[in-house]
Design an enzyme around this catalytic site. Structure first.
Site, PDB file in Angstrom:
ATOM      1  N   ASP A  80       0.819  -1.211   0.000  1.00 37.56           N
ATOM      2  CA  ASP A  80       0.000   0.000   0.000  1.00 37.56           C
ATOM      3  C   ASP A  80       0.850   1.257   0.000  1.00 37.56           C
ATOM      4  O   ASP A  80       2.039   1.238   0.336  1.00 37.56           O
ATOM      5  CB  ASP A  80      -0.937   0.024   1.209  1.00 37.56           C
ATOM      6  CG  ASP A  80      -0.178   0.139   2.537  1.00 37.56           C
ATOM      7  OD1 ASP A  80       0.801  -0.619   2.712  1.00 37.56           O
ATOM      8  OD2 ASP A  80      -0.559   0.966   3.384  1.00 37.56           O
ATOM      9  N   GLU A 174       0.182  -1.138   5.602  1.00 33.89           N
ATOM     10  CA  GLU A 174       1.240  -0.694   6.505  1.00 33.89           C
ATOM     11  C   GLU A 174       1.120   0.779   6.823  1.00 33.89           C
ATOM     12  O   GLU A 174       1.391   1.216   7.955  1.00 33.89           O
ATOM     13  CB  GLU A 174       2.605  -0.992   5.874  1.00 33.89           C
ATOM     14  CG  GLU A 174       3.807  -0.740   6.782  1.00 33.89           C
ATOM     15  CD  GLU A 174       4.375   0.682   6.667  1.00 33.89           C
ATOM     16  OE1 GLU A 174       5.284   1.015   7.435  1.00 33.89           O
ATOM     17  OE2 GLU A 174       3.891   1.449   5.808  1.00 33.89           O
TER      18      GLU A 174
END
Length: 311
Positions: A80, A174
């Site tokens: 991400d 994350e």
């Protein structure tokens, strides 16, 4: 394939995580990259590759013959990106033989300057990859993914290089602090592991900070200013009072090293409502707990003052 070639491919896949989402992954677009990585891993000849329902990718490279007894080594990177500046497609810009001076970002009119980013001067003579200045690039952490895939490809192409078992994992979310929520430690099955995410060439970090997110929501009361005395509750002003009660010098702009801080990420509001979004960080567990308690006490004090208008 070179690592930079993989990076240029990955950054064009939009994968922002969504901190407002309660699902895991927080955004379905992260599966787009995850599925691509699964196919790439299998294409390298790795048979033990899985993608689970929460968007975690796992892959195992067996040890070379005779080294099955060695400890398993893991490598991790996240898929991400942050959600800022990602409302349209990423256009990578390649600058060859960078001169160490102001670096224009495409035709956006934005530049990266050594005055603000002092490490740029150390990159003189290198080839740099940036965005065109209208979006983020997403090298955090797609560069890490590209490095891991390229290293795996190299090991598979050179069986003469001895190694123990290699474990690979690519994780979602994350950037919003949820990357470990559904991480399957047993499935990963590594004895030691490294996360490839940022840092300078040759730098190895072996410590981490404690972090928490604090969201303060204030409900105000708006009345005509001409008759507001002892009636109006200005949510925006209450928010500034809360912010002013935190230590002035304990912010990211005024701390370094192991010094903890309160980071006001956003402040939105008006008379009727306001929201403060904080990140709290500290390397020491005791002072981290103290920071959280301080913010809680400040909110408690303001709630008593303004008749429970804060949550």
């Amino acid at each position: 394939m070179k690592a930079y070639q993989r990076l240029l491919s990955y950054v064009k896949i939009s994968t922002p995580s969504n901190e407002e989402s309660a699902s895991s992954p927080s955004s379905q677009c992260q599966f787009d990259l995850a599925r691509l990585l699964v196919e790439e891993l299998k294409g390298l000849g790795i048979s033990d590759v899985t993608l689970d329902d929460h968007c975690y990718v796992y892959a195992h490279l067996p040890a070379t013959e005779g080294l099955e007894h060695c400890k398993a080594l893991g490598f991790i990177a996240h898929m991400d990106t942050v959600s800022d500046f990602c409302d349209h497609a990423v256009t990578p810009v390649i600058t060859e033989n960078y001169d160490g001076k102001d670096l224009p970002l495409g035709t956006s009119g934005r530049t990266l300057s050594p005055e603000m980013f002092s490490h740029l001067t150390s990159l003189a003579g290198r080839t740099l990859i940036t965005s065109d200045g209208t979006t983020l690039l997403g090298a955090d952490d797609k560069a890490g993914i590209a490095e891991i895939l390229t290293a795996a490809e190299y090991l598979l192409a050179h069986p003469e290089i001895p190694h123990g078992a290699i474990r690979i994992a690519f994780t979602p979310d994350e950037e919003i602090g949820k990357g470990v929520d559904f991480f399957d430690v047993d499935k990963f099955h590594a004895d030691f592991a490294y996360t490839l995410d940022g840092g300078r060439i040759g730098e190895l970090e072996y410590e981490n900070f404690n972090a928490a997110r604090a969201i303060i929501r204030i409900k105000g009361k708006n009345v005509h200013p001409g008759s507001a005395k002892n009636v109006m509750k200005n949510a925006a002003l209450i928010g500034t009072e809360i912010a002013s009660l935190l230590p002035e010098r304990e912010t990211p702009a005024k701390t370094e090293g192991y010094e903890g801080f309160f980071h006001l990420c956003s402040f939105e509001g008006d008379v009727t409502s306001a929201t403060l979004n904080y990140i709290i960080r500290d390397f020491n567990a005791d002072s981290f707990a103290h920071r959280k308690e301080l913010l809680r006490l400040i909110v408690e004090r303001k709630n008593a003052q303004y008749n429970n208008c804060i949550e």
